[in-house]
Write a protein that holds these residues in place. Structure first.
Motif, short mmCIF file in Angstrom:
data_model
loop_
_atom_site.label_atom_id
_atom_site.label_comp_id
_atom_site.label_asym_id
_atom_site.label_seq_id
_atom_site.Cartn_x
_atom_site.Cartn_y
_atom_site.Cartn_z
N GLN A 208 0.82 -1.20 0.00
CA GLN A 208 0.00 0.00 0.00
C GLN A 208 0.87 1.26 0.00
OE1 GLN A 208 -3.70 0.05 -0.11
NE2 GLN A 208 -2.85 -1.81 -1.02
N ILE A 209 1.93 1.27 0.79
CA ILE A 209 2.84 2.42 0.81
C ILE A 209 3.52 2.58 -0.55
CG2 ILE A 209 5.05 3.21 1.74
CD1 ILE A 209 4.06 2.32 4.50
N THR A 210 3.92 1.47 -1.14
CA THR A 210 4.60 1.53 -2.44
C THR A 210 3.67 2.07 -3.52
OG1 THR A 210 6.06 -0.31 -1.84
CG2 THR A 210 5.82 0.19 -4.19
N GLU A 211 2.45 1.53 -3.59
CA GLU A 211 1.53 1.92 -4.66
C GLU A 211 0.93 3.31 -4.44
OE1 GLU A 211 0.92 0.29 -7.42
OE2 GLU A 211 2.26 -1.36 -6.87
N ARG A 212 0.56 3.60 -3.20
CA ARG A 212 -0.20 4.81 -2.91
C ARG A 212 0.67 6.04 -2.67
NH1 ARG A 212 -5.47 4.54 -0.65
NH2 ARG A 212 -6.48 2.50 -0.80
N VAL A 213 1.94 5.81 -2.29
CA VAL A 213 2.78 6.95 -1.91
C VAL A 213 4.07 7.00 -2.74
CG1 VAL A 213 3.91 8.17 -0.02
CG2 VAL A 213 1.87 6.78 0.44
N ILE A 214 4.88 5.96 -2.68
CA ILE A 214 6.19 5.99 -3.32
C ILE A 214 6.05 6.22 -4.83
CG2 ILE A 214 8.26 4.65 -3.86
CD1 ILE A 214 7.94 3.32 -1.09
N ARG A 215 5.20 5.44 -5.49
CA ARG A 215 5.04 5.59 -6.94
C ARG A 215 4.29 6.86 -7.29
NH1 ARG A 215 3.91 -0.79 -8.58
NH2 ARG A 215 6.04 -1.49 -8.10
N LYS A 216 3.30 7.20 -6.48
CA LYS A 216 2.52 8.41 -6.76
C LYS A 216 3.37 9.67 -6.66
CE LYS A 216 -2.03 10.34 -5.70
NZ LYS A 216 -3.24 10.19 -4.86
N ALA A 217 4.33 9.65 -5.73
CA ALA A 217 5.21 10.81 -5.55
C ALA A 217 6.43 10.76 -6.47
CB ALA A 217 5.68 10.90 -4.09
N GLY A 218 6.60 9.68 -7.23
CA GLY A 218 7.72 9.56 -8.16
C GLY A 218 9.06 9.40 -7.47
N LEU A 219 9.10 8.64 -6.38
CA LEU A 219 10.34 8.45 -5.62
C LEU A 219 11.07 7.22 -6.15
CD1 LEU A 219 8.88 9.08 -2.04
CD2 LEU A 219 9.72 10.76 -3.71
N LEU A 274 13.46 11.98 0.17
CA LEU A 274 12.70 12.43 1.34
C LEU A 274 12.26 13.89 1.18
CD1 LEU A 274 14.79 10.76 4.19
CD2 LEU A 274 12.54 10.06 3.32
N ALA A 275 13.13 14.71 0.62
CA ALA A 275 12.74 16.10 0.35
C ALA A 275 11.64 16.17 -0.71
CB ALA A 275 13.97 16.90 -0.10
N ARG A 276 11.73 15.33 -1.74
CA ARG A 276 10.69 15.31 -2.77
C ARG A 276 9.36 14.84 -2.21
NH1 ARG A 276 15.22 14.47 -6.03
NH2 ARG A 276 15.48 12.30 -5.37
N PHE A 277 9.41 13.86 -1.32
CA PHE A 277 8.19 13.37 -0.69
C PHE A 277 7.50 14.47 0.10
CE2 PHE A 277 6.62 11.58 3.42
CZ PHE A 277 5.39 11.12 2.95
N ASP A 278 8.27 15.17 0.94
CA ASP A 278 7.67 16.25 1.74
C ASP A 278 7.13 17.36 0.84
OD1 ASP A 278 8.12 15.16 4.30
OD2 ASP A 278 10.21 15.77 4.23
N ARG A 279 7.82 17.63 -0.26
CA ARG A 279 7.34 18.65 -1.19
C ARG A 279 6.01 18.21 -1.82
NH1 ARG A 279 8.35 22.86 -0.58
NH2 ARG A 279 6.08 23.05 -0.58
N ALA A 280 5.94 16.96 -2.28
CA ALA A 280 4.72 16.46 -2.90
C ALA A 280 3.56 16.47 -1.90
CB ALA A 280 4.94 15.04 -3.43
#
Length: 378
Positions: A208-219, A274-280
């Motif tokens: 769920q973290i991979t599909e909903r957050v990591i990929r959505k944020a382009g990390l 991590l910076a990109r995640f917080d920005r997104a």
């Protein structure tokens, strides 16, 4: 990932330092101050290496200091991968809040609704603890990492833990306080948040973290280690921790089983990701406005002056005015800090040991936080 309620570990070790190599990559005017701060983390606070990524006004800068290997002059990989520790909590909180937005979870419902019969212990009332209180660290649940023996890291570093083992370790101890009456950091809150995600979705929390957050944020450099994977994949510096045959020994802690981190601290990432995640997150790319607003409703978090905590997110004041939103993580071998501001700045910082591994824990922790402030305010 904290192993106690303090912002830093209270371990010290002296006399073991590595050769320092420092350098900047693509430094625009104004970055020498940040480079000096990174160099000071290595030369004065004795961290083996420091890595930083800073984005502002559409430009991203990557800086490094120190050596990737203790006692040798090995270049630090630019934006290398590190164990992200408790930054994982923000990812977990985002998934829970997405489920709130989808109507699958109610933020102020008791956790007993979603995990019936699971949360039981002395002074623990699962009917009185809400989902919000888990994400906010106001549940009063004891912190499982205090009871795993992490102070003797070498004895547990290669042990695989199931989430229910961790929960049992916590619930063998009484509640710290009635739900909602105060704030105290507890990894158990996010262990349960991860189990809630799995119960509601019927899927593993890492998926769920991979599909909903990591990929959505382009990390592209962030991932959840699979069961049994004790390595850090891709370019990375080595991380160091206290934990050898003699008190105060420093060991290479790069390879370890991170299963005790789980939904509270298992992810691997880079300062840049991590910076990109917080920005997104702050830009509204991961949550609808109502849920992002709930995430940013804060309570006092007395770890350092002025710090406040929302739902998986710290608000940290800046010396130049305003504040940044982020989390940070402490796990054997690595500490990470950073976040993003309303006006588009974002920072990710990592050092390759916990504060206190090579000197005074409080002083070193304050130096890391001050370096993040320099990165935002320079």
């Amino acid at each position: 990932m904290r192993t106690a309620k303090s912002v830093v570990v209270t371990l010290t070790v002296a006399g073991l330092t590595g050769a320092a190599v420092s350098g900047a990559v693509a430094s625009p005017p104004g970055d020498p101050a940040l480079q000096r701060s990174l160099d000071a983390l290595v030369q004065q606070e004795k961290f083996p290496a420091a890595l930083a990524t800073v984005s502002r006004a559409g430009r991203t800068t990557t800086l490094v200091a120190g050596s990737a290997r203790l006692g040798q002059q090995v270049p630090v990989p630019r934006d290398g991968r590190v164990r992200a520790g408790s930054n994982t909590k923000t990812f977990t909180a985002v998934v829970v809040l997405q489920l709130v937005a989808e109507g699958a979870v109610e933020l102020d419902a008791p956790i007993e609704r979603y995990l019936p019969g699971l949360v039981r212990g002395e002074g623990v009332d699962a009917g009185a603890i809400t989902v919000r209180q888990l994400l906010q660290h106001t549940s009063g649940l004891p912190n499982y990492t205090e009871y795993l023996g992490l102070d003797d890291f070498t004895k547990i570093r290669h042990r695989f833990f199931q989430p229910h083992d961790l929960l049992a370790a916590a619930l063998a101890h009484p509640a710290k306080f009635p739900p909602g009456t105060r704030w105290e950091y507890s990894n158990t809150n996010y262990l349960l948040a991860g189990l809630l995600v799995e119960r509601v979705t019927g899927r593993p929390v890492q998926e769920q973290i991979t599909e909903r957050v990591i990929r959505k944020a382009g990390l592209r450099d962030t991932y959840w280690p699979q069961p049994g994977d004790q390595t850090i994949q891709g370019p990375h510096p080595l991380g160091y921790a206290i934990g050898g045959a003699a008190a105060g020994d420093v060991v290479d802690a790069t390879e370890m089983d991170p299963s005790w981190g789980g939904a509270a601290g298992q992810l691997i990432s880079t300062p840049g990701d991590l910076a990109r995640f917080d920005r997104a997150l702050l830009d509204g790319k991961l949550l609808p406005p109502p849920q992002l607003a709930e995430m940013r409703k804060t309570v006092d978090a007395p770890l350092m002056p002025g710090w406040r905590y929302g739902l998986g997110l710290f608000r940290v004041p800046l010396s130049c005015g305003g504040a940044y939103w982020g989390h940070g993580g402490d796990i054997q071998g690595f500490e990470t800090r950073g976040g993003a501001t309303e006006d588009g700045r974002s920072v990710g910082l990592a050092v390759t040991a916990l504060p206190g591994t090579f000197g005074d824990a409080g002083k070193a922790a304050e130096a890391v936080v001050a370096t993040v402030d320099t990165a935002f305010c320079r």
